[in-house]
Design a protein around this motif. Structure first.
Motif, short mmCIF file in Angstrom:
data_model
loop_
_atom_site.label_atom_id
_atom_site.label_comp_id
_atom_site.label_asym_id
_atom_site.label_seq_id
_atom_site.Cartn_x
_atom_site.Cartn_y
_atom_site.Cartn_z
N MET A 271 4.95 0.54 9.11
CA MET A 271 3.45 1.00 9.25
C MET A 271 3.62 2.37 9.18
N PHE A 272 2.59 2.80 8.51
CA PHE A 272 2.20 4.41 8.33
C PHE A 272 1.90 4.98 9.60
N PRO A 286 0.90 -2.95 7.11
CA PRO A 286 2.20 -2.07 6.50
C PRO A 286 1.60 -1.30 5.09
N PHE A 287 2.40 -0.04 5.27
CA PHE A 287 2.07 0.99 4.10
C PHE A 287 3.37 0.38 3.11
N ARG A 288 2.82 -0.20 1.93
CA ARG A 288 3.92 -0.82 1.10
C ARG A 288 4.26 0.38 0.19
#
Lengths: 346, 328
Positions: A271-272, A286-288
């Motif tokens: 996660m960011f 999620p922040f990919r």
């Protein structure tokens, strides 16, 4: 002698650095001492290779014999290829006596039953390393000698190193043959890849000096500290911090030389998180990201980051765990846990 | 330092909104970012296709003295003779290769920003080996084009005899670049300088281009960092899924129609801190050397790749800005 064999020998000799040609031909043993003496090894490589082909003609060298020269070359220069590490699994039986003849027979049999056109060579080296060279063909075409696969199997271990130029479609068959021939049950690809075959061996055989958390940190006097300036007016700022960084760095990386890897890749699906004051992205997904580190000697490079002030000490365990986890490809997800700062890597 | 200050100034100016953007009357779907490349809905993708997906090395060029659009054919002839002479002098080109080099100089009127801009000028070198028949295919071996997109700042300050085409883009062997460059220098009394792109500008590009809307599936937003001064050099590639990068930027950018330095800083800091959270490495202490997005990629050595024709003019506008700041 077939002209395809002649061409193959010519090209193989051309790959070898000129100063090494004589030694490799001697190791190869297909040309007699007398024959070797007739070659002028000072001339340009094109001419040397022509001379070698000429002599091979006299000896009626076949493709299987020619392939041995290729193995010798690759054994001396393994770092020209990328190697993947595989681990085989047994179902808890005792270690059996390894029968090389049996291994070779079963391996060849499995491959040949599936593929008529295949060239297989074995060569044993010290430390129980068995080098296998396989040139693949199809039912209608002869084996392609220019795109062989290489396998290095240490018979006393469950590890196999496969050179990644294998044509993808042949990989399952190759794995099957290995498992069958070595009396294992299964094989899996480890997320570990590098040009440096020896470093991969160092990692899986645990031949590097590992980092241990010491309860009694060694006092710094033992280390080579930069000599103090004679001028007492010059004080090193943050000396304590510098020493702490050095010490912690040594703890997480270990003292000895690092195994040589060229890259590490991390697929991040975490996660960011940001400072709530900043009022930025607050997503539930999620922040990919995909992060790739590359260096001629990655671990040494990472080790030098904290002392250079570019990283915290200790640096992240995601990086320092590479040798112990024996992998350089990672997928990192958020740990569903009380402590959101920790990551899990499957 | 002055160059950077000038750029910051101009970025500040542009961020307050140029009438230019509105004059083009773009659809209200696209965020109106006068600073960010605008989707050129009237650009003909076919005419600009040859510029895409090629690596262009960037130069800034001082104004050309007594250059005329009407004499392009003559310039081609003269340049051709110059190249032939250089080859005969032995200042060649490729060893052992006897090539018949043909020069074409043309105008690209659709590559400009405002009406005050000069139309872009394209120079192409093609070759045909003398052994092959007369009517056989010529092979394009070198391209270079001069352009000016919204270069009003420069052109309005320059005397009449001068033509402003401050940006020069090259694709092809260095030996030809130096010959063509020498000819232009001699003929039009101008000078060329490699255009470097600082990490500051690269960050702007990353932020701006991430915010651009792209129709098809976009490629990742990638930042490449280099740490050369270690005992063993290290390169770090940090690629973010384009949707996630855009989502982040959209929350950072507060006012549609303008981008300010602070927002770029916040965007980059967010990315740096996400990285630090995982690796405990301070990316801000390393050197940002390359930025890659779906619409273009840029390298600090002054190398650009255009990937989307509808944003071509927008990116050129930014590059023109950089070239001008290097000249002044």
């Amino acid at each position: 002698m077939d002209e395809t064999v002649a061409e193959y020998i010519r090209r193989t000799v051309l790959k070898i650095p000129r100063d090494e040609i004589k030694t490799m031909l001697e190791k190869w043993g297909l040309l007699s001492e007398t024959q070797l003496q007739t070659i002028n090894f000072r001339q340009i490589k094109e001419n040397i290779s022509q001379d070698v082909v000429q002599l091979c003609e006299e000896n009626s060298v076949d493709i299987k014999q020619a392939a041995v020269l290729d193995i010798i070359y690759n054994h001396v220069y393994p770092n020209k290829r990328v190697w993947c590490v595989y681990q085989m699994k047994k179902t808890g039986e005792e270690a059996e006596f390894f029968d090389l003849t049996d291994f070779k027979k079963k391996f060849k049999r499995r491959l040949r039953s599936a593929l008529k056109n295949v060239t297989i060579n074995f060569r044993e080296y010290e430390d129980n390393a068995i080098w296998i060279r396989i040139a693949w063909g199809t039912p209608c075409t002869k084996p392609n000698q220019y795109k062989p696969s290489y396998v290095v199997y240490h018979s006393q271990t469950p590890y196999v190193f496969i050179s990644a130029s294998v044509l993808k479609s042949n990989l399952p068959l190759l794995c099957q043959a290995l498992v069958l021939a070595s009396n294992y049950h299964d094989i899996r690809e480890m997320e570990l890849r590098s040009h440096s075959l020896n470093s991969l061996k160092d990692i899986v055989f645990k031949r590097y000096s590992q980092n241990f958390q010491t309860h009694y940190p060694r006092p710094l006097q033992e280390r080579n500290v930069a000599p103090e300036s004679a001028d007492l007016r010059i004080i090193q700022e943050n000396r304590n911090e510098k020493e702490r960084i050095e010490r912690v760095n040594r703890e997480v990386f270990g003292d000895g030389p690092q195994p040589k890897l060229e890259f590490a890749q991390y697929k991040l699906e975490t996660m960011f998180k940001s400072d709530p004051q900043m009022d930025v992205l607050d997503k539930k997904e999620p922040f990919r990201c995909l992060v790739k580190f590359s260096s001629p000697h990655l671990l040494e490079s990472l080790k030098s980051l904290a002392p250079a002030g570019m990283a915290d000490a200790p640096i992240s365990p995601l990086l320092t765990c590479i040798p112990q986890k024996a992998r350089n490809y990672f997928k990192i997800r958020e740990k569903k846990h009380f402590f959101p700062e920790s990551f899990v890597s499957p | 330092v002055e160059g950077v200050a000038r750029t910051l100034l101009s970025f500040g100016r542009l961020s307050r909104g140029l009438p230019f953007g509105r004059a083009h009357g773009l659809s209200s779907r696209d965020p109106l970012l006068p600073l960010a490349p605008r989707s050129q809905e009237n650009a003909d993708p076919q005419r600009t296709a040859f510029l895409l997906r090629k690596q262009w090395t960037l130069y800034s060029v001082t104004p050309l003295y007594r250059f005329s659009n009407a004499h392009l054919r003559d310039y081609a002839r003269l340049l051709s003779a110059f190249i032939a002479a250089e080859k005969q002098k032995g200042l060649a080109v490729e060893v052992g290769v006897e090539l018949d080099i043909k020069v074409a100089v043309s105008s690209l009127p659709y590559l400009k920003g405002s009406d005050q801009d000069q139309a872009a000028i394209l120079v192409q070198l093609s070759s045909r080996s003398p052994a092959s028949p007369k009517n056989s295919e010529e092979k394009l071996i070198w391209s270079g084009w001069f352009c000016c997109v919204s270069g009003d700042d420069l052109s309005k300050n320059v005397p009449e005899d001068f033509t402003c085409l401050p940006l020069f883009l090259v694709n092809g062997a260095e030996c030809y670049t130096s010959i063509v460059g020498s000819w232009f220098q001699k003929t039009f009394d101008c000078s060329f300088r490699r255009l470097a792109i600082s990490p500051l500008i690269l960050s702007w590009m990353a932020a701006m281009w991430t915010g651009c809307k792209v129709d098809k599936t976009a490629s990742a937003m990638e930042l490449v960092f280099s740490v050369p001064c270690l005992p063993q050099p290290l390169d770090i590639s940090y690629a973010i899924h384009p949707e996630d990068a855009k989502a982040l930027w959209d929350t950072v950018q507060k006012t549609p129609g303008e981008i300010i330095q602070e927002e770029v800083d916040v965007f980059m800091d967010c990315l740096y801190s996400h990285f630090h959270r995982h690796f405990r490495i301070h990316l801000s202490a390393t050197k940002l050397v390359k930025v890659s997005t779906a619409i273009a990629s840029a390298h600090c050595d002054g190398i650009i790749k255009f990937l989307q024709s509808q944003y071509l003019t927008g990116v050129l506008m930014l590059l023109t800005e950089l070239a001008i700041s290097q000249i002044e």
